[in-house]
Scaffold this active site. Structure first.
Site, PDB file in Angstrom:
ATOM      1  CE  LYS A 111      -4.393  -1.811   1.095  1.00 58.99           C
ATOM      2  NZ  LYS A 111      -5.554  -1.850   2.127  1.00 58.99           N
ATOM      3  CE  LYS A 192      -7.148  -8.470  -0.358  1.00 56.58           C
ATOM      4  NZ  LYS A 192      -6.664  -8.411   0.893  1.00 56.58           N
ATOM      5  CE  LYS A 195     -14.068  -4.504   2.775  1.00 56.23           C
ATOM      6  NZ  LYS A 195     -13.039  -4.089   3.366  1.00 56.23           N
TER       7      LYS A 195
HETATM    8  P1  ATP Z   1      -9.510  -3.169   0.877  1.00 58.31           P
HETATM    9  O1  ATP Z   1      -9.354  -3.523  -0.217  1.00 58.31           O
HETATM   10  O2  ATP Z   1     -10.463  -1.924   1.167  1.00 58.31           O
HETATM   11  O3  ATP Z   1      -7.566  -3.470   1.365  1.00 58.31           O
HETATM   12  P2  ATP Z   1     -10.428  -5.625   1.118  1.00 58.31           P
HETATM   13  O4  ATP Z   1     -11.511  -6.268   0.862  1.00 58.31           O
HETATM   14  O5  ATP Z   1      -8.673  -6.657   1.206  1.00 58.31           O
HETATM   15  O6  ATP Z   1     -10.082  -4.603   1.661  1.00 58.31           O
HETATM   16  P3  ATP Z   1     -10.649  -5.972   4.460  1.00 58.31           P
HETATM   17  O7  ATP Z   1     -11.797  -4.958   5.101  1.00 58.31           O
HETATM   18  O8  ATP Z   1      -9.272  -5.865   4.476  1.00 58.31           O
HETATM   19  O9  ATP Z   1     -11.107  -5.977   2.762  1.00 58.31           O
HETATM   20  O10 ATP Z   1     -10.215  -7.605   4.809  1.00 58.31           O
HETATM   21  C1  ATP Z   1     -11.245  -8.425   6.085  1.00 58.31           C
HETATM   22  C2  ATP Z   1     -11.520  -9.265   5.966  1.00 58.31           C
HETATM   23  O11 ATP Z   1     -11.473 -10.402   4.714  1.00 58.31           O
HETATM   24  C3  ATP Z   1      -9.603 -10.011   6.444  1.00 58.31           C
HETATM   25  O12 ATP Z   1     -10.690 -11.059   7.381  1.00 58.31           O
HETATM   26  C4  ATP Z   1      -9.496 -10.643   4.845  1.00 58.31           C
HETATM   27  O13 ATP Z   1      -8.013 -10.649   4.985  1.00 58.31           O
HETATM   28  C5  ATP Z   1     -11.052 -10.824   3.961  1.00 58.31           C
HETATM   29  N1  ATP Z   1     -10.300 -11.179   2.658  1.00 58.31           N
HETATM   30  C6  ATP Z   1     -10.406  -9.968   1.773  1.00 58.31           C
HETATM   31  N2  ATP Z   1      -9.718 -10.327   1.219  1.00 58.31           N
HETATM   32  C7  ATP Z   1     -10.035 -11.852   0.529  1.00 58.31           C
HETATM   33  C8  ATP Z   1     -10.402 -12.487  -0.208  1.00 58.31           C
HETATM   34  N3  ATP Z   1     -10.296 -11.917  -1.465  1.00 58.31           N
HETATM   35  N4  ATP Z   1     -10.408 -13.512   0.038  1.00 58.31           N
HETATM   36  C9  ATP Z   1     -10.720 -13.924   1.077  1.00 58.31           C
HETATM   37  N5  ATP Z   1     -10.942 -12.919   2.168  1.00 58.31           N
HETATM   38  C10 ATP Z   1     -10.431 -11.840   2.216  1.00 58.31           C
END
Ligand code: ATP
Ligand code: LTN
Length: 326
Positions: A111, A192, A195
């Site tokens: 990041k 990955k 969001k």
């Molecule tokens: P951002 O894009 O804002 O970084 P993010 O989608 O990575 O957000 P987080 O809020 O950081 O989401 O993650 C919330 C939870 O979801 C965490 O436990 C993270 O490990 C899990 N998680 C996020 N993305 C994935 C994915 N693609 N597959 C499985 N678990 C996920």
């Protein structure tokens, strides 16, 4: 009773990845564990947020938790920023964490590379996460595999603090889905599903319409050998769809491969779309019923009361151990 805790950031409508990696795990375990689930709004502000949108997302995330079958009777549900002990405890932990350890965190490296004006909060983010976890003496932390490194850092911080000041914290463990599932972007399956992803076509969100879900899955990137086989290296697109199906149908990867061995890619994609639609439409129906209910505030009021009482005790203990105050 053993304890579990997790948090999600209110940084946009959550994805199928968030659901499978974190929320579903909490639902599965809520009958067996004393469960804590919070909204990590303090973590969200480590990167720029529009205050109006953030505020809206906080309430939406709570409604999504409930719509995903998180039971407020079985979980202590609260908003991180309403419990000021987390940030106080985080500061005390920061003063016991080395700078070098934080610069080695993969998420920080990723990041901070993307934004040269990154904040100090982005660096200390994992310490606040350690505070969230260690405050409640939890046994397990259900997270997606991308957050495993942060939970391991929380362990190291706890071990180190206990060594320096005497026994203060329980040592937590990450709880990762059996297959260590990381749901990948549908367009770029080596990345990955996230969001904050820019290309919406690669990301399925919990509140997407049926047409959006079907069209995104049917257009997902795959290879051309037409075999439903799990092979992340050589077939990342198909492996991702297998992962999604296996997680939602709650059957193993092997059984998923077997079930669809005679299917074409188009037929398999349709089966994946069917199960995703079924799950998400069910969640959306519940979401629409509760999003404007007064129950949401009552749940947060109850949750914060329980969380704050426990956090205050840990905070006082830490102060005493570190020689702070009068
Ligand atoms: P951002 O894009 O804002 O970084 P993010 O989608 O990575 O957000 P987080 O809020 O950081 O989401 O993650 C919330 C939870 O979801 C965490 O436990 C993270 O490990 C899990 N998680 C996020 N993305 C994935 C994915 N693609 N597959 C499985 N678990 C996920
Ligand atoms: N960093 C996590 C959210 C989070 C969390 C936590 C998860 C903040 N504090 C404590 C588990 C335990 C994320 O971005 N997914």
């Amino acid at each position: 009773m053993k304890k579990i805790l997790t948090g999600l950031q209110p940084t946009g409508t959550i994805t199928l990845g968030n659901y499978i990696g974190a929320i579903k795990q909490m639902v599965k375990n809520q009958n067996e564990y004393d469960s804590y689930l919070f909204i990590a709004d303090m973590h969200a502000i480590t990167v720029k947020q529009d205050p109006i949108v953030l505020h809206e997302n906080i309430k939406n995330l709570l409604a999504i938790y409930l719509a995903c079958d998180i039971d407020p009777q079985k979980n202590t549900i609260f908003i991180q920023s309403e419990n000021e002990y987390h940030t106080n405890i985080s500061w005390m932990l920061e003063c016991n964490t080395s700078y070098g350890e934080l610069t080695r965190m993969t998420q920080f490296k990723d990041k901070s590379r993307k934004n040269e004006k990154f904040t100090a909060g982005l660096l200390t983010y994992p310490v606040l996460m350690a505070a969230d976890i260690l405050t409640y003496d939890v046994d397990y932390v259900p997270v997606g595999i991308d957050q495993k490194q942060h939970v391991e850092l929380a362990r190291d911080i706890a071990i180190n603090f206990n060594k320096t000041y005497g026994n203060t914290f329980k040592i937590p463990e990450p709880l990762i889905t059996e297959t260590g599932t990381k749901i990948m972007d549908l367009i770029n399956p080596t990345k990955k599903m996230s969001k904050s992803s820019e290309n919406q076509n690669g990301v399925i969100r919990i509140l997407d319409s049926e047409e959006e879900i079907r069209s995104k899955i049917m257009r997902a990137t795959t290879d051309s050998d037409n075999q439903i086989k799990f092979d992340i290296e050589n077939k990342p697109g198909i492996s991702n769809l297998i992962n999604i199906y296996s997680a939602l149908a709650e059957i193993s990867i092997k059984d998923t491969e077997q079930k669809f061995s005679n299917y074409s890619y188009a037929e398999f994609k349709k089966a994946v779309a069917d199960i995703v639609v079924e799950k998400l439409m069910n969640i959306q129906e519940k979401y629409n019923k509760i999003i404007n209910s007064k129950e949401l505030d009552d749940i947060l009021d109850n949750g914060i009361k329980v969380a704050k009482k426990e956090a205050k005790e840990k905070y006082e203990l830490m102060k005493e151990k570190m020689g702070l105050g009068r």
